[in-house]
Design a protein around this motif. Structure first.
Motif, PDB file in Angstrom:
ATOM      1  N   HIS A  29       0.873  -1.346  -0.037  1.00  0.00           N
ATOM      2  CA  HIS A  29      -0.068  -0.043  -0.110  1.00  0.00           C
ATOM      3  C   HIS A  29       0.781   0.811   0.639  1.00  0.00           C
ATOM      4  O   HIS A  29       1.837   1.469   0.768  1.00  0.00           O
ATOM      5  CB  HIS A  29      -0.557   0.037   1.666  1.00  0.00           C
ATOM      6  CG  HIS A  29      -1.520  -1.616   1.283  1.00  0.00           C
ATOM      7  ND1 HIS A  29      -2.815  -1.039   0.575  1.00  0.00           N
ATOM      8  CD2 HIS A  29      -1.713  -1.982   2.266  1.00  0.00           C
ATOM      9  CE1 HIS A  29      -3.394  -2.701   0.928  1.00  0.00           C
ATOM     10  NE2 HIS A  29      -3.190  -3.122   1.626  1.00  0.00           N
ATOM     11  N   GLU A  85      -8.370  -5.486  -1.258  1.00  0.00           N
ATOM     12  CA  GLU A  85      -7.378  -5.277  -0.358  1.00  0.00           C
ATOM     13  C   GLU A  85      -5.843  -5.973  -1.868  1.00  0.00           C
ATOM     14  O   GLU A  85      -5.590  -4.596  -2.461  1.00  0.00           O
ATOM     15  CB  GLU A  85      -6.598  -6.321   1.020  1.00  0.00           C
ATOM     16  CG  GLU A  85      -4.932  -6.194   1.351  1.00  0.00           C
ATOM     17  CD  GLU A  85      -4.239  -7.056   2.401  1.00  0.00           C
ATOM     18  OE1 GLU A  85      -3.548  -6.739   2.303  1.00  0.00           O
ATOM     19  OE2 GLU A  85      -5.259  -8.103   2.206  1.00  0.00           O
ATOM     20  N   GLU A  88      -7.183  -3.166  -4.805  1.00  0.00           N
ATOM     21  CA  GLU A  88      -6.581  -1.977  -4.266  1.00  0.00           C
ATOM     22  C   GLU A  88      -4.815  -0.970  -4.888  1.00  0.00           C
ATOM     23  O   GLU A  88      -4.687  -0.898  -5.025  1.00  0.00           O
ATOM     24  CB  GLU A  88      -6.653  -1.534  -2.420  1.00  0.00           C
ATOM     25  CG  GLU A  88      -6.089   0.609  -2.405  1.00  0.00           C
ATOM     26  CD  GLU A  88      -5.983   0.637  -0.943  1.00  0.00           C
ATOM     27  OE1 GLU A  88      -5.157   1.471  -0.971  1.00  0.00           O
ATOM     28  OE2 GLU A  88      -6.730  -0.095  -0.112  1.00  0.00           O
ATOM     29  N   ILE A  89      -3.982  -2.238  -4.427  1.00  0.00           N
ATOM     30  CA  ILE A  89      -3.016  -2.650  -5.041  1.00  0.00           C
ATOM     31  C   ILE A  89      -3.093  -3.188  -6.631  1.00  0.00           C
ATOM     32  O   ILE A  89      -1.893  -2.125  -6.876  1.00  0.00           O
ATOM     33  CB  ILE A  89      -2.202  -3.949  -4.242  1.00  0.00           C
ATOM     34  CG1 ILE A  89      -2.696  -4.068  -3.031  1.00  0.00           C
ATOM     35  CG2 ILE A  89      -0.836  -4.010  -5.120  1.00  0.00           C
ATOM     36  CD1 ILE A  89      -1.638  -3.250  -2.653  1.00  0.00           C
ATOM     37  N   GLN A  92      -3.638   0.535  -7.410  1.00  0.00           N
ATOM     38  CA  GLN A  92      -2.086   1.397  -7.896  1.00  0.00           C
ATOM     39  C   GLN A  92      -1.176   1.068  -9.438  1.00  0.00           C
ATOM     40  O   GLN A  92      -0.289   1.777  -9.442  1.00  0.00           O
ATOM     41  CB  GLN A  92      -1.679   0.989  -6.256  1.00  0.00           C
ATOM     42  CG  GLN A  92      -1.942   1.517  -5.250  1.00  0.00           C
ATOM     43  CD  GLN A  92      -1.051   0.783  -4.012  1.00  0.00           C
ATOM     44  OE1 GLN A  92      -1.496   1.185  -2.770  1.00  0.00           O
ATOM     45  NE2 GLN A  92      -0.252   0.369  -3.949  1.00  0.00           N
ATOM     46  N   SER A 215       4.331   7.120   2.679  1.00  0.00           N
ATOM     47  CA  SER A 215       3.714   5.670   2.583  1.00  0.00           C
ATOM     48  C   SER A 215       3.533   5.411   4.428  1.00  0.00           C
ATOM     49  O   SER A 215       3.226   4.084   4.041  1.00  0.00           O
ATOM     50  CB  SER A 215       4.303   5.097   1.459  1.00  0.00           C
ATOM     51  OG  SER A 215       3.809   4.958   0.181  1.00  0.00           O
ATOM     52  N   GLN A 219       0.462   2.934   4.693  1.00  0.00           N
ATOM     53  CA  GLN A 219       0.217   1.624   5.901  1.00  0.00           C
ATOM     54  C   GLN A 219      -0.397   1.298   6.780  1.00  0.00           C
ATOM     55  O   GLN A 219      -1.240   0.972   7.517  1.00  0.00           O
ATOM     56  CB  GLN A 219       1.433   0.669   5.298  1.00  0.00           C
ATOM     57  CG  GLN A 219       2.406   0.780   3.966  1.00  0.00           C
ATOM     58  CD  GLN A 219       3.348   0.945   3.146  1.00  0.00           C
ATOM     59  OE1 GLN A 219       3.632   0.545   4.499  1.00  0.00           O
ATOM     60  NE2 GLN A 219       4.221   0.466   2.062  1.00  0.00           N
ATOM     61  N   VAL A 222      -3.909   2.352   5.996  1.00  0.00           N
ATOM     62  CA  VAL A 222      -5.241   1.145   5.723  1.00  0.00           C
ATOM     63  C   VAL A 222      -4.610  -0.235   6.451  1.00  0.00           C
ATOM     64  O   VAL A 222      -6.062  -1.109   5.913  1.00  0.00           O
ATOM     65  CB  VAL A 222      -4.026   1.082   4.441  1.00  0.00           C
ATOM     66  CG1 VAL A 222      -4.258  -0.355   3.862  1.00  0.00           C
ATOM     67  CG2 VAL A 222      -4.566   1.484   3.777  1.00  0.00           C
ATOM     68  N   ASN A 223      -3.463  -0.472   7.140  1.00  0.00           N
ATOM     69  CA  ASN A 223      -3.237  -1.652   8.065  1.00  0.00           C
ATOM     70  C   ASN A 223      -4.020  -1.540   9.282  1.00  0.00           C
ATOM     71  O   ASN A 223      -3.893  -3.152  10.293  1.00  0.00           O
ATOM     72  CB  ASN A 223      -2.342  -2.233   7.886  1.00  0.00           C
ATOM     73  CG  ASN A 223      -1.107  -2.376   6.192  1.00  0.00           C
ATOM     74  OD1 ASN A 223      -2.620  -3.421   5.482  1.00  0.00           O
ATOM     75  ND2 ASN A 223      -0.037  -2.037   5.657  1.00  0.00           N
TER      76      ASN A 223
END
Length: 241
Positions: A29, A85, A88-89, A92, A215, A219, A222-223
């Motif tokens: 992420h 999940e 989303e990657i 990106q 990031s 992260q 998000v996590n």
């Protein structure tokens, strides 16, 4: 597959590619500003670069759309979260690769090059296909795409007074896409690039990142509730044992 259906994914890949751990999804992420890339110059790149560009963007977009459009179909809550999940990657990845292309080409130039790329892909498939019946299918698709290229090129000539050769500056695009085992290549990438991260439109080793790297905070957010991919991997390892 093992957790939901009790099946081995190797039944699908049939040993042609390895199913193994790569870079953990939870550290994939990235903050949007870390998805920016320096773009190439349309006046200096060769035709193969254009083909690589459109092929990777199309492939990543198809992957993103798959996860976006199929995740909700699972009854299992963890499976839905895992697909969200991964989606989303993949989004990106689409943004990253799209940013590499020259943004100054016109919509019509873009459409013409995209059709050429589709023809290039089908031609590569046809040249590599050993099964005659399947090769005829690739050749049929190729014929459709050649027609699309010609239609777009006619529009280029009419509205922009240029031919597609003015964009790619060649009559031949080489090399073709070659379909072969990717195991050695993937393993080499994992061995040499696992700790590479994007920073300031460049790629650097994780050890070279500043503590203020956007990031890191992204992260954490998000996590915060846990990463579905980590839960799946933990359960999978426990099942395998």
């Amino acid at each position: 597959m093992r957790q939901l259906e009790g099946k081995d994914a190797e039944a699908i890949t049939q040993g042609k590619t390895e199913i193994k751990a790569g870079r953990p999804t939870k550290i994939e992420h990235r903050h949007p500003e870390d998805e920016m890339r320096a773009h190439f110059d349309k006046n200096s790149v060769n035709a193969k670069t254009w083909m690589n560009y459109f092929t990777i963007v199309s492939g990543e977009q198809q992957t993103m759309l798959y996860y976006r459009s199929h995740g909700f179909m699972f009854e299992n809550d963890l499976a839905r979260k895992l697909y969200a999940e991964i989606a989303e990657i993949e989004e990106q990845h689409v943004s990253q690769y799209e940013a590499v292309g020259d943004p100054t080409i016109t919509p019509l130039q873009h459409a013409t090059l995209l059709q050429l790329n589709e023809a290039y892909n089908y031609y590569s498939h046809a040249q590599a296909e050993p099964h005659e019946a399947i090769r005829r299918i690739w050749e049929q698709f190729l014929a459709h795409e050649i027609n699309h290229v010609n239609m777009c090129n006619d529009l280029l000539l009419k509205y922009e007074k240029m031919d597609i050769r003015d964009l790619i500056r060649t009559d031949t695009i080489e090399p073709l896409i070659v379909f072969e085992s990717n195991k050695e290549y993937v393993n080499d990438v994992l061995d040499s690039q696992l700790d590479i991260r994007p920073y300031n439109m460049q790629f650097v080793r994780e050890s070279e990142l500043p503590s203020s790297w956007a990031s890191f905070r992204y992260q954490d957010i998000v996590n915060e509730g846990g990463a579905p991919s980590e839960i799946v991997e933990t359960r999978s390892n426990a099942t395998a044992q």
